[in-house]
Design an enzyme around this catalytic site. Structure first.
Site, short mmCIF file in Angstrom:
data_model
loop_
_atom_site.label_atom_id
_atom_site.label_comp_id
_atom_site.label_asym_id
_atom_site.label_seq_id
_atom_site.Cartn_x
_atom_site.Cartn_y
_atom_site.Cartn_z
CE LYS A 1 -1.38 2.35 3.37
NZ LYS A 1 -1.91 2.88 4.66
CG ASP B 1 -7.14 3.72 2.36
OD1 ASP B 1 -8.11 3.29 1.68
OD2 ASP B 1 -7.05 4.91 2.69
#
Length: 215
Positions: A122, A140
């Site tokens: 991420k 996320d």
């Protein structure tokens, strides 16, 4: 509701209309500051991270300067950001690698970014997208939740959702769509009490529940 390509396109068109020009909530001036901010953002609000980095970057805004602080002082600087001990160790280790292998610069390479302590998929996607302006989708908690609820991309892991979004969204919109989904998750499609009754996506959302707002 049966999901079709047309419905996905309508979902994206609505998101783009509402959140066009959406920007990251984290404040930064360069890829290095962005990298540190994203590392600090784990289990911490962007608002809190911005307070922490504003203070930290006044004293140390380069890998060399952060290394000069040392572990104890760095911990003090980021103490209000949560998980500060582990984050401080990762940040120092990352700064050491940046200085030794990359001349103090953040590498513009997805695989290289993931070798840095405290940097997962991420974070690497955020740096590639926001810091270096390459097409990327960072998943996320907001992106994961909204994508599954809309069935824009369905998955039980962030990687599955990321792969689904890459297929559902044109590449030239990946980075922008990442922000659309984040802001929609923050403002409307909230985790515990999604505001379904006032959601502009209600007509094209398979998860639409009129009672959800008062649940």
């Amino acid at each position: 509701m049966r999901m079709t390509k047309k419905i996905r396109e309508e979902q994206l068109a609505i998101l783009e209309k509402i959140y066009a020009g959406a920007k990251p909530a984290l404040l930064f001036r360069n890829p290095f500051e962005l990298l540190i901010a994203v590392i600090l953002s784990a289990q911490c609000t962007d608002k809190r991270v911005n307070v922490t980095t504003a203070r930290l970057f006044q004293k140390a805004a380069t890998p060399e300067a952060i290394l000069a602080l040392g572990l104890e002082q760095l911990e003090d600087e980021i103490r209000d950001c949560g998980l500060f001990r582990n984050k401080a160790k990762n940040i120092l280790a990352t700064c050491q690698i940046l200085c030794e292998k990359y001349g103090g610069e953040v590498p513009d390479d997805f695989a290289a970014l993931q070798t840095l302590p405290g940097v997962g998929r991420k974070t690497a996607n955020v740096v590639e997208s926001v810091g270096f302006h390459h097409p990327a989708i960072a998943v996320d908690t907001h992106v994961f939740r909204v994508s599954n609820r809309l069935r824009l991309a369905v998955g039980s892991t962030p990687l599955e959702v990321e792969q689904g979004l890459r297929k559902a969204i044109p590449m030239d919109k990946w980075s922008d769509a990442h922000h659309w989904l984040i802001w929609h998750g923050r403002k409307v499609c909230k985790a515990r009490k999604p505001l379904c009754d006032g959601c502009p996506l209600a007509s094209v959302c398979p998860s639409f529940s009129p009672a959800a707002e008062g649940a």
